[in-house]
Design an enzyme around this catalytic site. Structure first.
Site, PDB file in Angstrom:
ATOM      1  N   CYS A 102       0.837  -1.199   0.000  1.00  0.00           N
ATOM      2  CA  CYS A 102       0.000   0.000   0.000  1.00  0.00           C
ATOM      3  C   CYS A 102       0.864   1.239   0.000  1.00  0.00           C
ATOM      4  CB  CYS A 102      -0.913   0.010   1.211  1.00  0.00           C
ATOM      5  SG  CYS A 102      -2.058  -1.345   1.198  1.00  0.00           S
ATOM      6  N   ASP A 103       1.847   1.296  -0.891  1.00  0.00           N
ATOM      7  CA  ASP A 103       2.673   2.486  -1.012  1.00  0.00           C
ATOM      8  C   ASP A 103       2.707   2.832  -2.487  1.00  0.00           C
ATOM      9  OD1 ASP A 103       4.943   4.224  -1.411  1.00  0.00           O
ATOM     10  OD2 ASP A 103       5.551   3.703   0.621  1.00  0.00           O
TER      11      ASP A 103
END
Ligand SMILES: *Cc1c(COP(=O)(O)O)cnc(C)c1O
Length: 377
Positions: free
Chosen positions: A325-326
């Protein structure tokens, strides 16, 4: 590359999750190719490229020396069977207590690139041999090492003179032409600088004896690269041009060139989607990304070859991204990657040329993803 041994391992062991498989026979071939290409140079394997104990043991048993950057790497090389005389502490940025520990372990060869570091080595490792790293511009390299390491040749003269004054053995000069260097002339430019330092110090009665020509030897990714023999010829030619018939001792420090093509990462397609109905670029998300070991895709610098079970089918451009989730976890977007239009969620994707700089770059548990597992066969 995906050798038959690697394919057989994957077919029989079926490891789950993303993982790296390294074929030791390829490492052995690479070591022999370097030895043949540069028979007069000592080979110091750059441990950071892949410190798997099996790789270090194989290279130690073949007579390799080791370039290390920390006490932990020194200990790994020693555990693999390398005696201290075959290990250099090649990082120019060291804590004085780490230098002292290395000295205790028997290390007597240290890199420096400024007077401040020479002073530390003189205090913590008295009498040791030091070499001074000179800057290179990194032109021609796909993973340049910028200006972080090294100093200009004129300063290297001061650094080595100070080493001598402080009782160290002013041994030589080092450089690194940048990683994944495909311009054979890069070594020529750096050796010309090295010769300047030799001459300036010889005029003061300080006779250097060694040139450490660093790493930079490439792995084949999507494009062909010159073979080890071509590098050997170019480097020998440059040494002869700049040092005539008084060629000093030489060292090379291959990392990527020793292990890059020996490893393949097995990964899996987690998701394929579009951002809008009329998008012509699909997003393909793998179960490995920048934080799982593919850090060298930063700025899309290293472009790995991918093998899919649908190769041969029609292809279309895809953005390739990792699972975390980056938003930085995107490997190829500026230059999308052509992948088969039939590629499906769950398909296995092999990422070739991943033997170097992958396990060591993978994060410990970002988003709960475990570090890249590796099998050395
Ligand atoms: C990283 C490094 C190497 C290895 O470089 P490659 O381009 O992977 O061959 C060699 N020497 C030093 C000092 C390094 O820092």
């Amino acid at each position: 590359m995906a050798t038959q041994r690697i394919l057989d391992f994957l077919a029989t062991r079926r490891p789950s999750g993303p993982c790296l498989i390294v074929d030791l026979e390829v490492v052995r071939d690479n070591f022999n190719a370097f030895r043949r290409a540069l028979p007069d140079s000592k080979i110091y394997y750059a441990v950071k490229a892949n410190p798997a104990p099996e790789i270090l043991r194989l290279l130690a048993s073949m007579g390799s020396s080791f370039d290390t950057a920390s006490v932990a790497e020194i200990e790994m090389a020693m555990d693999a069977g390398a005696p201290a005389e075959r290990i250099s502490y090649g990082n120019t940025i060291k804590k004085e207590r780490d230098i002292a520990r290395a000295f205790e372990l028997g290390i007597r060869l240290f890199a420096v690139d400024c007077v401040e570091e020479v002073e530390k080595v003189a205090r913590a490792a008295p009498g040791s041999r030091v070499f001074c790293r000179v800057l290179t511009d990194g032109a021609g390299a796909e993973w340049p090492l910028s200006r972080k390491f090294g100093c200009v040749p004129a300063l290297a003269v001061d650094v080595l003179r100070q080493a001598k004054t402080l009782g160290l053995d002013a041994y030589g000069v080092s450089f690194h032409v940048g990683s994944q260097q495909t311009d054979l002339d890069a070594w020529d430019r750096a050796l010309s600088d090295a010769r300047q330092v030799f001459d300036a110090l010889a005029a003061e009665g300080i006779m250097l004896r060694m040139v450490n020509m660093g790493g930079g030897f490439p792995t084949r990714y999507l494009r062909d690269v010159p073979a080890a023999e071509a590098y050997g010829e170019a480097i020998f030619g440059a040494l002869s041009r700049h040092f005539g018939n008084r060629i000093p001792e030489t060292i090379i420090e291959p990392g990527r060139g020793m292990v890059g093509n020996a490893g393949v990462i097995k990964s899996e397609v987690v998701l394929i989607s579009k951002k809008a109905d009329n998008d012509n670029v699909r997003w393909v998300y793998l179960d490995i990304g920048k934080f799982g070991g593919l850090a060298e895709t930063m700025d899309e610098a290293i472009r790995y070859p991918l093998i899919t079970p649908r190769d041969g089918d029609e292809t279309a451009p895809c953005v390739l991204a990792g699972p975390t989730c980056d938003s930085a976890d995107v490997m190829y977007e500026k230059t999308p990657y052509p992948l088969p239009v039939t590629l499906t969620i769950g398909d296995e994707v092999l990422i070739e040329g991943t033997g170097a700089y992958t396990t060591t770059y993978s994060s410990v548990a970002f988003n709960g993803f475990e570090p890249l597992r590796s099998y050395v066969i």
